[in-house]
Design an enzyme around this catalytic site. Structure first.
Site: not given
Ligand code: BGC
Length: 759
Positions: A357-358, A488, A601-602
């Site tokens: 989804w990035d 996550e 985390k984000q």
């Molecule tokens: C992130 C995801 C992301 C993936 C690839 C993960 O660490 O939590 O949002 O899609 O990395 O970049």
């Protein structure tokens, strides 16, 4: 954090050889051209710690899923970008001793990535065990002018001896992936041939049957003259070479030019691939290194004209942003709708080189803002083409009637990620496809995309949401249960605010696209409803009901949206109060402890606020930022950029700059201690957004461009360019003034610092 690279506006420079940093440098100095790429492995033998990596876009292997406990609905495989045939090999053996920087004494080592022309150079002196000393100068590039071509110029001088030498120029397809689940080799042999002056290897991937045919030719030059020696040809399984025996004379430089053509069966019929490869390699060698380099550098010059960001007054920041742009440009060029952007691009195996989804959530604005709209459009078409697979993915999980569930990770549209909490639960990603369309239409004004492709995708996604929500009699609202949000570090939560918001927004957006399409082309709309068996009245009535009765978790007292129903039950602690030795949490804490903690985390709630900023008042944004940011550990590289943009809006300039540094030099300074796995390509697009949307305050509202720029304290000025609806604008921000120049395209009104300005 490792800071060992020299600051330079256009170059990345490593001086001195530290074998412990080699894997990190192999990632940072990677080269690519949108069609293939490779880590900065050495041409000569290296027996020290290294991660060999050559990658061909679109060529993957479905590695059988490996999990402890199989769950129904798991994908059968995890797609992996393959470590492809190694074409750069030039082995040097002098009087029985192999040139190997792990074994020789190395002096004056210097590795330079010249981002202006996409050229990797390396020079060093190496002393063998018997005291013989050589100087080496090597240059190479993956041609931006021809995605199937690579070239090397490798010069060696015997400094204190004359001796016989053996130089082996090889193509080696007997390579492995380090992340193979079952230690299998992924390539089968098809054909090898070595003749005097050239060699070719055709290899085929297991299961997916992609062929990659790699050919090489070479030329030797000494003292400006053609040179040569006695040639021995050799082939074995998936390998072919030429060994050249010749004298190295003291003080006389020998230059080896090695040309490679790398063709994939994605672009050539298998029955012609060898012939085409030989023709390509011949033409390439005839052009010669300098001409190839000129053609390649010309493409880079053009790209930089379109997408450069300048920063005056801070070389580290200038180098950082150029490095990010350089990597993005060499990862994706937008000329093939079958290709996409892996989170590591061509710089490592991690994340399988697959699509996340990035792309939609982070990368798209970069390509929209810096390149012709056709580039971003290819990314949308990629998802359009995957729609049937998204419908299949949904079916596998029990959804029906054309519901489309886009995969979290994919190569061909099939889901291939196999952690249940992401595969089954991180469902918000399916709406990222819808948001990408919104972005595309905002930047380009091309609403007909809905008519031609977009609406079909939107209806599929909306059907998914309509089935995924459920009615809570208790709440008298629609709820979404058992999900993972963008953060996550929480799984299987209920009513993740981001997910609920995106679901309802998608349903509204689909309705807008229906209204537009009906008006713009009634016949096409009718045909689409028939194709999709779309009962507009019935389905949209249900969607409208969901939109009006969606449940959003919030805490009215604090004035915040809740990341999920149970968030306030957690012990709320700030990251600043964590002992430093506990960080990063994902390396120091058990997963169980992380999941129970409040640490984020984000960006999650803040990610949604960033996407739909105009739906919220500044006060609301501030309250949520002040609540969530202190609990955010930014252990995903996708996090800091969102915080730069929101902090800038709120006037938190120091915070914005702190976050900016984290994103812009994440790999150059190995901030997260993981650059050895590859660079964080998708977060690099976030760095671009941090400047343009963060410091530059750029927004598009109802088809109009807004800027509210400010300048970080340490900078004198900065500038960027924006492609917008057929125009190119250059924005220059200095301490005392901002200039916006319409470089091409029709007259335009913009809003600069809240004032309407005509360009
Ligand atoms: C992130 C995801 C992301 C993936 C690839 C993960 O660490 O939590 O949002 O899609 O990395 O970049």
């Amino acid at each position: 954090m490792k800071q060992y690279l020299k600051n330079h506006e256009w170059q990345i420079i490593e001086e001195g050889f530290d074998s412990h940093l080699n894997r990190v440098s192999e990632s940072i100095f990677s080269l690519g051209n949108g069609h293939m790429g490779q880590r900065a492995n050495f041409e000569e033998t290296y027996t020290g710690d290294t991660h060999q990596g050559t990658y061909i876009a679109g060529v993957y292997y479905p590695d059988k899923t490996r999990v402890g406990w199989w769950k129904n609905g798991y994908p059968e495989y995890f797609a992996k970008v393959l470590n492809a045939p190694f074409w750069i090999g030039i082995q040097i053996n002098i009087a029985g001793q192999e040139l190997d920087l792990a074994k020789c004494k190395v002096e004056n080592f210097r590795r330079v990535l010249d981002m202006k022309q996409g050229l990797l150079s390396r020079s060093f002196e190496a002393t063998f065990a018997d005291g013989k000393k050589v100087a080496v100068n090597a240059q190479r590039f993956c041609s931006m002018a021809d995605g199937e071509v690579g070239a090397i110029k490798y010069s060696i001088t015997a400094l204190n001896f004359s001796s016989s030498s053996k130089i082996t120029l090889a193509i080696d397809a007997d390579v492995v992936n380090k992340d193979s689940n079952y230690d299998e080799k992924f390539w089968d042999r098809v054909y090898e041939e070595a003749q005097m002056g050239w060699a070719i290897v055709n290899a085929q991937t297991k299961k997916t049957f992609f062929q990659v045919c790699t050919g090489m030719e070479y030329r030797f030059e000494s003292g400006g003259q053609k040179a040569g020696g006695k040639v021995f040809t050799n082939t074995k399984d998936k390998y072919a070479d030429n060994l050249v025996e010749m004298e190295l004379k003291q003080g006389v430089e020998l230059t080896i030019y090695k040309y490679a053509a790398i063709l994939s069966s994605e672009n050539h019929p298998k029955e012609k691939i060898v012939k085409n490869c030989l023709a390509k390699i011949d033409a390439t060698a005839k052009k010669g290194f300098q001409q190839l380099l000129n053609d390649h550098a010309a493409v880079w010059a053009h790209k930089w004209e379109e997408c450069d960001i300048t920063i005056d007054g801070d070389i580290a920041a200038q180098q950082g942003i150029r490095f990010n742009i350089f990597q993005l440009m060499q990862t994706y060029t937008g000329d093939d709708p079958r290709l996409n952007i892996g989170p590591k691009g061509f710089t490592g195996e991690k994340y399988g080189g697959s699509t996340y989804w990035d792309t939609e959530a982070y990368c798209l604005p970069f390509y929209l803002g810096t390149s012709d709209p056709s580039v971003a459009r290819q990314l949308l078409i990629y998802r359009y083409k995957h729609l049937p697979k998204a419908i299949e993915n949904a079916k596998k999980l029990g959804f029906k009637d054309g519901a489309a569930f886009y995969p979290f990770v994919t190569m061909n549209g099939e889901e291939c990620h196999n952690e249940w909490e992401i595969t089954f639960e991180e469902i918000h990603r399916t709406s990222a496809m819808a948001y990408a369309m919104r972005d595309y239409v905002e930047y380009t004004g091309d609403k007909n995309y809905f008519v031609d492709y977009g609406l079909e995708v939107l209806i599929g996604i909306s059907r998914f949401w309509a089935q995924r929500v459920n009615w809570s009699a208790d709440k008298n609202k629609y709820v979404i249960l058992g999900v993972t949000g963008p953060n996550e570090y929480e799984n299987n939560v209920n009513n993740n605010w981001y997910t609920n918001y995106l679901a309802a927004w998608t349903l509204r957006f689909t309705q807008e696209a229906i209204d537009y399409t009906k008006n713009a082309d009634a016949a096409k709309y009718k045909a689409l409803t028939e194709k999709l068996n779309f009962n507009e009245a019935k389905e949209t009535a249900k969607w409208a009901d969901i939109v009006s009765k969606m449940y959003y978790a919030e805490d009215k007292t604090r004035g915040i949206y809740l990341q999920q129903d149970g968030f306030l039950d957690k012990e709320l602690i700030n990251v600043a109060d964590l002992p430093a030795e506990d960080r990063p949490l994902n390396q120091k804490w058990s997963w169980d402890r992380i999941l129970r903690s409040c640490f984020i985390k984000q960006a999650d709630v803040l990610q949604c606020i960033y996407l739909f900023e105009d739906d919220f008042t500044k006060e609301q944004i501030k309250k949520n930022f002040d609540f969530y940011e202190p609990m955010t550990v930014h252990e995903s590289s996708l996090s800091p950029c969102v915080h730069v943009i929101l902090a800038s809006k709120l006037g938190y300039k120091e915070k914005a700059y702190e976050m900016y540094l984290r994103t812009s030099r994440l790999d150059l300074d190995d901030y997260n201690n993981d650059t050895e796995d590859g660079c964080h390509i998708t977060s690099m697009a976030g760095t671009w957004m941090s400047i343009v949307k963060g410091f530059g305050g750029m927004r598009i509202r109802d088809g109009k461009l807004y800027f509210s720029p400010y300048i970080p304290e340490h900078w004198n000025s900065y500038s960027f360019r924006i492609e917008f609806r057929g125009r190119v604008l250059k924005v220059k921000v200095a301490k005392e003034k901002t200039e916006v120049i319409l470089e091409s395209g029709d007259h335009l009104s913009i809003v600069l610092n809240d004032k309407e300005v005509s360009l």
